[in-house]
Motif scaffolding. Structure first.
Motif, mmCIF file in Angstrom:
data_model
loop_
_atom_site.group_PDB
_atom_site.id
_atom_site.type_symbol
_atom_site.label_atom_id
_atom_site.label_comp_id
_atom_site.label_asym_id
_atom_site.label_seq_id
_atom_site.Cartn_x
_atom_site.Cartn_y
_atom_site.Cartn_z
ATOM 1 N N UNK A 122 -38.917 34.072 8.449
ATOM 2 C CA UNK A 122 -38.451 33.878 7.382
ATOM 3 C C UNK A 122 -36.847 33.696 7.596
ATOM 4 N N UNK A 123 -36.529 34.054 8.532
ATOM 5 C CA UNK A 123 -34.918 33.838 8.683
ATOM 6 C C UNK A 123 -34.421 32.770 9.862
ATOM 7 N N UNK A 124 -35.790 31.907 10.103
ATOM 8 C CA UNK A 124 -35.446 30.986 11.140
ATOM 9 C C UNK A 124 -34.685 29.782 10.671
ATOM 10 N N UNK A 125 -33.862 29.028 11.356
ATOM 11 C CA UNK A 125 -33.154 28.009 10.972
ATOM 12 C C UNK A 125 -34.151 26.707 10.637
ATOM 13 N N UNK A 126 -33.442 26.125 9.659
ATOM 14 C CA UNK A 126 -34.341 24.909 9.043
ATOM 15 C C UNK A 126 -34.756 23.751 9.918
ATOM 16 N N UNK A 127 -33.793 23.664 10.704
ATOM 17 C CA UNK A 127 -33.772 22.462 11.734
ATOM 18 C C UNK A 127 -34.900 22.698 12.808
ATOM 19 N N UNK A 128 -35.248 23.977 13.063
ATOM 20 C CA UNK A 128 -36.222 24.367 13.941
ATOM 21 C C UNK A 128 -37.552 24.013 13.535
ATOM 22 N N UNK A 129 -37.894 24.486 12.403
ATOM 23 C CA UNK A 129 -39.091 24.244 11.368
ATOM 24 C C UNK A 129 -39.278 22.856 11.311
ATOM 25 N N UNK A 130 -38.080 22.208 10.838
ATOM 26 C CA UNK A 130 -38.252 20.756 10.585
ATOM 27 C C UNK A 130 -38.851 19.875 11.719
ATOM 28 N N UNK A 131 -38.431 20.353 13.087
ATOM 29 C CA UNK A 131 -38.594 19.593 14.278
ATOM 30 C C UNK A 131 -40.092 19.799 14.672
ATOM 31 N N UNK A 132 -40.759 20.906 14.323
ATOM 32 C CA UNK A 132 -42.040 21.150 14.546
ATOM 33 C C UNK A 132 -43.025 20.386 13.346
ATOM 34 N N UNK A 133 -42.526 20.419 12.173
ATOM 35 C CA UNK A 133 -43.264 19.651 11.074
ATOM 36 C C UNK A 133 -43.165 18.035 11.594
ATOM 37 N N UNK A 134 -42.076 17.607 12.095
ATOM 38 C CA UNK A 134 -41.979 16.278 12.595
ATOM 39 C C UNK A 134 -42.901 15.822 13.705
ATOM 40 N N UNK A 135 -43.281 16.732 14.662
ATOM 41 C CA UNK A 135 -44.337 16.728 15.641
ATOM 42 C C UNK A 135 -45.597 16.935 15.141
ATOM 43 N N UNK A 136 -45.795 17.464 14.226
ATOM 44 C CA UNK A 136 -47.130 17.361 13.189
ATOM 45 C C UNK A 136 -47.379 16.061 12.828
ATOM 46 N N UNK A 137 -46.286 15.697 12.211
ATOM 47 C CA UNK A 137 -46.477 14.393 11.286
ATOM 48 C C UNK A 137 -46.728 13.116 12.431
ATOM 49 N N UNK A 138 -45.994 13.370 13.507
ATOM 50 C CA UNK A 138 -46.223 12.461 14.480
ATOM 51 C C UNK A 138 -47.903 12.188 14.893
ATOM 52 N N UNK A 139 -48.223 12.920 14.840
ATOM 53 C CA UNK A 139 -49.985 13.240 14.976
ATOM 54 C C UNK A 139 -50.786 13.028 13.728
ATOM 55 N N UNK A 140 -50.268 12.734 12.866
ATOM 56 C CA UNK A 140 -50.963 12.400 11.412
ATOM 57 C C UNK A 140 -51.367 13.782 10.821
ATOM 58 N N UNK A 141 -50.772 14.841 11.311
ATOM 59 C CA UNK A 141 -51.118 16.160 10.707
ATOM 60 C C UNK A 141 -50.216 16.363 9.591
ATOM 61 N N UNK A 142 -50.682 16.064 8.326
ATOM 62 C CA UNK A 142 -49.797 16.173 7.107
ATOM 63 C C UNK A 142 -50.314 17.130 6.245
ATOM 64 N N UNK A 143 -51.232 17.976 6.694
ATOM 65 C CA UNK A 143 -51.895 19.038 5.990
ATOM 66 C C UNK A 143 -51.936 20.445 6.805
ATOM 67 N N UNK A 144 -51.083 21.234 6.568
ATOM 68 C CA UNK A 144 -51.144 22.442 7.388
ATOM 69 C C UNK A 144 -50.789 23.581 6.216
ATOM 70 N N UNK A 145 -51.328 24.728 6.899
ATOM 71 C CA UNK A 145 -50.971 26.047 5.870
ATOM 72 C C UNK A 145 -49.724 26.736 6.478
ATOM 73 N N UNK A 146 -49.109 27.566 5.892
ATOM 74 C CA UNK A 146 -47.974 28.656 6.045
ATOM 75 C C UNK A 146 -48.697 29.966 5.946
ATOM 76 N N UNK A 147 -48.439 30.736 6.984
ATOM 77 C CA UNK A 147 -48.960 32.153 6.688
ATOM 78 C C UNK A 147 -47.592 33.034 6.204
ATOM 79 N N UNK A 148 -47.895 33.466 5.045
ATOM 80 C CA UNK A 148 -46.940 34.549 4.392
ATOM 81 C C UNK A 148 -47.387 35.833 4.005
ATOM 82 N N UNK A 149 -46.701 36.739 3.851
ATOM 83 C CA UNK A 149 -47.352 38.113 3.240
ATOM 84 C C UNK A 149 -47.254 38.157 1.769
ATOM 85 N N UNK A 150 -48.234 39.100 1.361
ATOM 86 C CA UNK A 150 -48.216 39.204 -0.068
ATOM 87 C C UNK A 150 -46.990 39.764 -0.822
ATOM 88 N N UNK A 151 -46.684 39.159 -1.850
ATOM 89 C CA UNK A 151 -45.621 39.669 -2.555
ATOM 90 C C UNK A 151 -45.766 41.083 -3.529
#
Length: 201
Positions: free
Chosen positions: A172-201
């Motif tokens: 949750x404290x990770x910089x946005x640019x790091x997560x954005x880079x990973x999402x860009x890698x997924x999108x280059x492989x046409x992976x536009x649907x993925x899940x985010x693991x979160x804890x229950x509120x």
């Protein structure tokens, strides 16, 4: 005429059969349970009110934190097949013992050149090594994460005739640019649907 007194006797219950059944059930649960792999990366996941159970087959989990990325693909057969494909891609030969050991390793975050030595380590040595590891390379020159994803998807399609799901487990404290880079890698492989693991509120 006085009534005859019936002598009272304490009831005795034979518990032998119940003990046998209890130990049989205990043995069954111990032998069929899968050990939980320790997390190689301390990740404080964000909270959410949305509830969805993450499937436990044909799925890859990307752990993102401290600027590093760790990768895990579920299923021993898929792991071994992916390792074979990665070995061919990077011209690294793995022994049958290394293939078997990799099949039961959880998440990992090492460059391909260090993977054979990492597999040969003991569990404690791996944990210490991962603490100081740089994670899986994701830069544009040496994007090994993209290759792991591609080969894992191919292995799942060949072995199980289905598409592999991808899940992100980000700090949750990770910089946005790091997560954005990973999402860009997924999108280059046409992976536009993925899940985010979160804890229950």
């Amino acid at each position: 005429m006085p009534r005859a007194k019936v002598q009272r006797k304490s009831t005795a219950i034979d518990m032998t059969a119940m003990c046998d059944v209890s130990f049989l059930l205990l043995t069954f649960f111990i032998l069929t349970a899968t050990a939980r792999q320790p997390d190689p990366l301390e990740v404080t996941i964000p909270t959410s009110t949305y509830k969805f159970k993450v499937p436990d087959v044909d799925i890859a989990i990307l752990s993102i934190g401290k600027g590093k990325v760790f990768y895990e693909v579920v299923g021993k057969d898929v792991k071994m097949a992916t390792l074979d494909k990665m070995g061919e891609r990077y011209n690294i030969k793995f022994t049958p013992e290394q293939r078997e050991r990799f099949g039961v390793i959880g998440a990992f975050g090492v460059p391909m050149a260090n993977l054979p030595g990492f597999i040969d380590m003991s569990g404690d040595e791996r944990s210490k090594y991962l603490d100081a590891s740089i994670g899986i390379p994701t830069d544009s020159v040496n994007n090994q994460l993209s290759e792991w994803l591609l080969q894992s998807r191919n292995s799942v399609a060949e072995l199980h005739q289905t598409q592999m799901r991808v899940t992100l487990r980000g700090d949750g404290q990770e910089e946005y640019s790091v997560v954005k880079k990973i999402i860009a890698i997924l999108q280059k492989q046409k992976i536009n649907k993925f899940s985010l693991i979160t804890s229950t509120e």
